[in-house]
Design a protein around this motif. Structure first.
Motif, PDB file in Angstrom:
ATOM      1  N   LEU A   1      -1.046   8.900  12.105  1.00 16.57           N
ATOM      2  CA  LEU A   1      -0.353   7.640  11.915  1.00 16.57           C
ATOM      3  C   LEU A   1       0.633   7.460  13.068  1.00 16.57           C
ATOM      4  CD1 LEU A   1       0.460   7.901   8.097  1.00 16.57           C
ATOM      5  CD2 LEU A   1      -1.542   6.884   9.184  1.00 16.57           C
ATOM      6  N   TYR A   2       0.461   6.389  13.828  1.00 19.56           N
ATOM      7  CA  TYR A   2       1.337   6.144  14.973  1.00 19.56           C
ATOM      8  C   TYR A   2       2.562   5.336  14.589  1.00 19.56           C
ATOM      9  CZ  TYR A   2      -2.118   8.081  18.106  1.00 19.56           C
ATOM     10  OH  TYR A   2      -2.957   8.947  18.750  1.00 19.56           O
ATOM     11  N   ALA A   3       2.390   4.349  13.743  1.00 19.81           N
ATOM     12  CA  ALA A   3       3.501   3.508  13.306  1.00 19.81           C
ATOM     13  C   ALA A   3       3.206   3.041  11.892  1.00 19.81           C
ATOM     14  CB  ALA A   3       3.665   2.316  14.233  1.00 19.81           C
ATOM     15  N   THR A   4       4.228   3.013  11.048  1.00 15.74           N
ATOM     16  CA  THR A   4       4.053   2.549   9.678  1.00 15.74           C
ATOM     17  C   THR A   4       5.163   1.587   9.322  1.00 15.74           C
ATOM     18  OG1 THR A   4       5.261   4.461   8.843  1.00 15.74           O
ATOM     19  CG2 THR A   4       2.883   4.624   8.864  1.00 15.74           C
ATOM     20  N   LEU A   5       4.819   0.611   8.511  1.00 14.24           N
ATOM     21  CA  LEU A   5       5.773  -0.368   8.003  1.00 14.24           C
ATOM     22  C   LEU A   5       5.488  -0.616   6.535  1.00 14.24           C
ATOM     23  CD1 LEU A   5       5.497  -3.085  10.795  1.00 14.24           C
ATOM     24  CD2 LEU A   5       7.421  -1.564  10.434  1.00 14.24           C
ATOM     25  N   ALA A   6       6.525  -0.950   5.799  1.00 16.65           N
ATOM     26  CA  ALA A   6       6.330  -1.385   4.421  1.00 16.65           C
ATOM     27  C   ALA A   6       5.971  -2.870   4.465  1.00 16.65           C
ATOM     28  CB  ALA A   6       7.600  -1.166   3.617  1.00 16.65           C
ATOM     29  N   PRO A   7       4.923  -3.291   3.774  1.00 14.43           N
ATOM     30  CA  PRO A   7       4.545  -4.706   3.806  1.00 14.43           C
ATOM     31  C   PRO A   7       5.514  -5.564   3.011  1.00 14.43           C
ATOM     32  CG  PRO A   7       3.143  -3.541   2.289  1.00 14.43           C
ATOM     33  CD  PRO A   7       4.013  -2.512   2.948  1.00 14.43           C
ATOM     34  N   VAL A   8       5.400  -6.860   3.180  1.00 10.80           N
ATOM     35  CA  VAL A   8       6.276  -7.792   2.468  1.00 10.80           C
ATOM     36  C   VAL A   8       6.062  -7.669   0.967  1.00 10.80           C
ATOM     37  CG1 VAL A   8       6.795 -10.234   2.113  1.00 10.80           C
ATOM     38  CG2 VAL A   8       6.341  -9.381   4.408  1.00 10.80           C
ATOM     39  N   CYS A   9       4.831  -7.528   0.536  1.00 14.33           N
ATOM     40  CA  CYS A   9       4.494  -7.380  -0.882  1.00 14.33           C
ATOM     41  C   CYS A   9       3.915  -5.990  -1.104  1.00 14.33           C
ATOM     42  CB  CYS A   9       3.488  -8.456  -1.290  1.00 14.33           C
ATOM     43  SG  CYS A   9       3.036  -8.347  -3.027  1.00 14.33           S
ATOM     44  N   PRO A  10       4.728  -5.005  -1.515  1.00 17.42           N
ATOM     45  CA  PRO A  10       4.232  -3.639  -1.622  1.00 17.42           C
ATOM     46  C   PRO A  10       3.208  -3.430  -2.738  1.00 17.42           C
ATOM     47  CG  PRO A  10       6.477  -3.779  -2.415  1.00 17.42           C
ATOM     48  CD  PRO A  10       6.138  -5.120  -1.858  1.00 17.42           C
ATOM     49  N   PHE A  11       3.179  -4.306  -3.755  1.00 17.11           N
ATOM     50  CA  PHE A  11       2.230  -4.159  -4.854  1.00 17.11           C
ATOM     51  C   PHE A  11       1.440  -5.459  -5.002  1.00 17.11           C
ATOM     52  CE2 PHE A  11       5.901  -1.469  -5.764  1.00 17.11           C
ATOM     53  CZ  PHE A  11       5.282  -0.236  -5.731  1.00 17.11           C
ATOM     54  N   PRO A  12       0.355  -5.595  -4.239  1.00  9.34           N
ATOM     55  CA  PRO A  12      -0.413  -6.839  -4.275  1.00  9.34           C
ATOM     56  C   PRO A  12      -1.078  -7.058  -5.627  1.00  9.34           C
ATOM     57  CG  PRO A  12      -1.554  -5.186  -3.009  1.00  9.34           C
ATOM     58  CD  PRO A  12      -0.222  -4.605  -3.374  1.00  9.34           C
ATOM     59  N   ARG A  13      -1.228  -8.325  -5.985  1.00  7.96           N
ATOM     60  CA  ARG A  13      -1.900  -8.691  -7.224  1.00  7.96           C
ATOM     61  C   ARG A  13      -3.322  -9.127  -6.905  1.00  7.96           C
ATOM     62  NH1 ARG A  13       2.469 -12.767  -9.448  1.00  7.96           N
ATOM     63  NH2 ARG A  13       0.544 -13.810 -10.029  1.00  7.96           N
ATOM     64  N   PRO A  14      -4.260  -8.830  -7.776  1.00 10.62           N
ATOM     65  CA  PRO A  14      -5.644  -9.256  -7.526  1.00 10.62           C
ATOM     66  C   PRO A  14      -5.778 -10.771  -7.611  1.00 10.62           C
ATOM     67  CG  PRO A  14      -5.465  -8.110  -9.637  1.00 10.62           C
ATOM     68  CD  PRO A  14      -4.130  -8.036  -8.985  1.00 10.62           C
ATOM     69  N   ALA A  15      -6.803 -11.305  -6.948  1.00  8.64           N
ATOM     70  CA  ALA A  15      -7.009 -12.758  -6.893  1.00  8.64           C
ATOM     71  C   ALA A  15      -7.161 -13.354  -8.282  1.00  8.64           C
ATOM     72  CB  ALA A  15      -8.250 -13.069  -6.046  1.00  8.64           C
ATOM     73  N   GLY A  16      -7.697 -12.639  -9.236  1.00  8.50           N
ATOM     74  CA  GLY A  16      -7.891 -13.140 -10.601  1.00  8.50           C
ATOM     75  C   GLY A  16      -6.607 -13.501 -11.326  1.00  8.50           C
ATOM     76  N   GLU A  17      -5.471 -12.996 -10.872  1.00 12.64           N
ATOM     77  CA  GLU A  17      -4.196 -13.293 -11.517  1.00 12.64           C
ATOM     78  C   GLU A  17      -3.608 -14.618 -11.057  1.00 12.64           C
ATOM     79  OE1 GLU A  17      -1.312 -10.171 -11.463  1.00 12.64           O
ATOM     80  OE2 GLU A  17      -2.778  -8.644 -12.033  1.00 12.64           O
ATOM     81  N   PHE A  18      -4.215 -15.278 -10.083  1.00 17.12           N
ATOM     82  CA  PHE A  18      -3.732 -16.554  -9.600  1.00 17.12           C
ATOM     83  C   PHE A  18      -4.567 -17.692 -10.181  1.00 17.12           C
ATOM     84  CE2 PHE A  18      -2.405 -13.447  -6.470  1.00 17.12           C
ATOM     85  CZ  PHE A  18      -1.077 -13.803  -6.254  1.00 17.12           C
ATOM     86  N   LYS A  19      -3.969 -18.858 -10.378  1.00 16.49           N
ATOM     87  CA  LYS A  19      -4.654 -20.021 -10.971  1.00 16.49           C
ATOM     88  C   LYS A  19      -5.920 -20.393 -10.192  1.00 16.49           C
ATOM     89  CE  LYS A  19      -0.542 -22.174 -12.880  1.00 16.49           C
ATOM     90  NZ  LYS A  19       0.357 -23.321 -12.839  1.00 16.49           N
ATOM     91  N   THR A  20      -5.810 -20.386  -8.864  1.00 15.91           N
ATOM     92  CA  THR A  20      -6.935 -20.810  -8.037  1.00 15.91           C
ATOM     93  C   THR A  20      -7.816 -19.639  -7.595  1.00 15.91           C
ATOM     94  OG1 THR A  20      -5.593 -20.692  -6.043  1.00 15.91           O
ATOM     95  CG2 THR A  20      -5.692 -22.822  -7.167  1.00 15.91           C
ATOM     96  N   GLY A  21      -7.508 -18.463  -8.056  1.00 19.03           N
ATOM     97  CA  GLY A  21      -8.332 -17.299  -7.726  1.00 19.03           C
ATOM     98  C   GLY A  21      -8.094 -16.773  -6.434  1.00 19.03           C
TER      99      GLY A  21
END
Length: 114
Positions: free
Chosen positions: A94-114
């Motif tokens: 690993l050369y460089a690591t960052l924490a993403p803006v959303c550390p726990f992404p939600r699956p597309a099924g949890e959104f109204k439009t998928g």
């Protein structure tokens, strides 16, 4: 003002600048930049990473020195490349690591439009 007055120090300065440009043998390796799920050991250092395609790699070297909670997982964005440890273990560096803006992404099924 005489023009010749500045030539005395200009030539050595240019010589120093030009000599500083040579001999750079280090080249940044060909790396991948991806979202990964990282897993830590008892000391909090990263031990393995899981790609979104389902491949698991041992972390043989972590140049970023990232630490997370002991025995936990975290979502990261990382530049990494295949590597082999001194003992022959295959994995990634690993050369460089960052924490993403959303550390726990939600699956597309949890959104109204998928």
């Amino acid at each position: 003002m005489r023009k010749g007055k500045y030539y005395g120090w200009l030539l050595p300065l240019l010589a120093c600048l030009l000599s500083a440009c040579g001999g750079d043998d280090y080249h940044y390796p060909s790396v991948k930049l991806e979202f990964l799920t990282a897993f830590s050991g008892a000391d909090g250092s990263l031990k393995t990473v899981l790609t979104d395609e389902g491949k698991t790699y041992a972390v043989v070297e972590d140049a970023s020195k990232m630490e997370i909670e002991p025995n936990a997982s975290a979502r990261i964005v990382s530049n990494y490349a295949p590597a082999t440890a001194a003992d022959g273990t295959e994995g990634v560096k690993l050369y460089a690591t960052l924490a993403p803006v959303c550390p726990f992404p939600r699956p597309a099924g949890e959104f109204k439009t998928g």
